[in-house]
Design an enzyme around this catalytic site. Structure first.
Site, mmCIF file in Angstrom:
data_model
loop_
_atom_site.group_PDB
_atom_site.id
_atom_site.type_symbol
_atom_site.label_atom_id
_atom_site.label_comp_id
_atom_site.label_asym_id
_atom_site.label_seq_id
_atom_site.Cartn_x
_atom_site.Cartn_y
_atom_site.Cartn_z
ATOM 1 C CE1 TYR A 1 -4.164 1.799 0.537
ATOM 2 C CE2 TYR A 1 -2.864 3.131 2.058
ATOM 3 C CZ TYR A 1 -4.019 2.939 1.314
ATOM 4 O OH TYR A 1 -5.041 3.880 1.343
ATOM 5 C CB SER B 1 1.569 -5.370 3.134
ATOM 6 O OG SER B 1 0.724 -4.508 3.843
ATOM 7 C CD GLN B 2 -2.248 -2.222 -2.209
ATOM 8 O OE1 GLN B 2 -3.093 -1.391 -1.931
ATOM 9 N NE2 GLN B 2 -1.216 -1.956 -3.000
ATOM 10 C CG ASP C 1 1.377 -7.180 10.845
ATOM 11 O OD1 ASP C 1 1.104 -5.972 10.976
ATOM 12 O OD2 ASP C 1 1.469 -7.744 9.737
ATOM 13 C CG HIS D 1 3.095 -4.747 8.208
ATOM 14 N ND1 HIS D 1 2.080 -5.657 7.968
ATOM 15 C CD2 HIS D 1 3.170 -3.983 7.085
ATOM 16 C CE1 HIS D 1 1.570 -5.456 6.764
ATOM 17 N NE2 HIS D 1 2.216 -4.454 6.201
#
Length: 348
Positions: free
Chosen positions: A92, A186-187, A272, A308
């Protein structure tokens, strides 16, 4: 930050009931059918770089609505054979950046297509793909853009782009179309799961700290990062919650994971707060649930003391070894190879 989610023993068994729209499959089938009305590969041109061991091309393909989406195509220089291709999706706030920024996969001997994220560049990396569909009701950031309806939601467009990137990769020279891998963090990890549920013949899936998995729970336990943007939107638009939750149910990575059949490699950090571990475990534990026959191969690496960033370079090394095994690629054991003499490595 401290542990905040479920204990690991519970995470390994966490298979929540996820609200899934009755028209989930028809919604996505009609969306993808509309995208295929445009030829997928629009432009392919060599990209001059200062790299000697990697060849690069600037790619433009047709994504959602036929919109041009940019990507980098890299592969080992001087290799003529058709290679497995890693289709990678960025996190992202990132764009595709410059062609030399992500070299792990071509240096490892794979073809690599890195998709730009429409309308997201500038926060962490540069991009070249605008998002011309910004009129639907919702907030200003990508994750809230058009969030009041599934039809107008930003991630409907980005997920469609991600599927079209696989189709574009198969049309590129020097690619083995039978060995396409969806990958991301992630994204990008959420997009790789979405593609896994929408494309039935992937060779493998690599996903770490995946976003948009079980977002209904994520909104209850975190307001960090991207989920915080949705929380902030709802804090101002107090009557929007039912519509927002309905829209998110159409892009839930758990629903996509249930439909996936390719071997998958997960990585999750237990600290996370951006993409809470229970949301990723929900996708992992549901992965392949609706597929008939033997369940797909699943591998999970857990990082108890990481957030994360998960396993970072350690996770990438594990991905490389796992993927070589899944694809049947030869790996080289250098433990018995030639060693530098002490004369060469001793201080002057």
């Amino acid at each position: 930050m401290p542990l905040f989610d479920l204990p690991l023993a519970q995470l390994r068994q966490y298979t929540p009931a996820v609200a899934e729209p009755a028209d989930f499959d028809t919604f996505w089938q009609s969306t993808l059918d509309a995208a295929t009305q445009s030829p997928v590969l629009l432009d392919l041109r060599p990209e001059p770089t200062d790299l000697r061991l990697v060849d690069s091309w600037d790619v433009t393909f047709a994504g959602f609505g036929g919109d041009p989406v940019r990507a980098w195509y890299n592969r080992p220089a001087g290799v003529d054979e058709a290679l497995p291709v890693i289709v990678e999706y960025v996190g992202y706030g990132r764009g595709r950046g410059l062609p030399h920024e992500r070299l792990t996969w071509p240096v490892a001997g794979y073809a690599h297509l890195l998709m730009d994220a429409r309308g997201q560049s500038g926060q962490y990396g540069a991009g070249d793909t605008p998002d011309p569909h910004g009129a639907a009701p919702g907030g200003p950031s990508p994750v809230t853009r058009g969030i009041m309806t599934p039809e107008g939601y930003y991630y409907r467009r980005l997920i469609t782009d991600a599927v079209r990137a696989v189709q574009a990769a198969r049309a590129l020279p020097g690619v083995d179309p039978r060995r396409v891998v969806a990958a991301g963090n992630s994204q990008g990890g959420g997009l790789s799961l979405a593609v896994a549920g929408l494309v039935s013949d992937l060779a493998a899936v690599l996903t770490t700290a995946p976003f948009l998995c079980h977002p209904q729970r994520a909104l209850e336990i975190t307001e960090v990062g991207v989920y915080g943007e949705i929380v902030n939107y709802l804090a101002v638009n107090r009557d929007a919650e039912p519509a927002v939750r309905r829209t998110l149910s159409y892009v839930d990575g758990v629903s996509f994971a249930r439909r996936a059949n390719a071997p998958v490699h997960f990585g999750i950090g237990l600290r996370d707060m951006v993409c809470p571990p229970s949301t990723g475990f929900a996708a992992y534990n549901h992965y392949g649930a609706t597929v008939g026959g033997p369940p797909p191969e699943r591998t999970m690496h857990v990082y108890p003391f990481n957030g994360h960033e998960h396993g970072d370079a350690t996770q990438v090394r594990r991905q490389l070894r796992w993927l070589a095994d899944v694809l049947g690629e030869e790996t080289t054991d250098r433990s018995d190879g030639p060693k530098l003499s002490r004369a060469l490595i001793s201080p002057a």
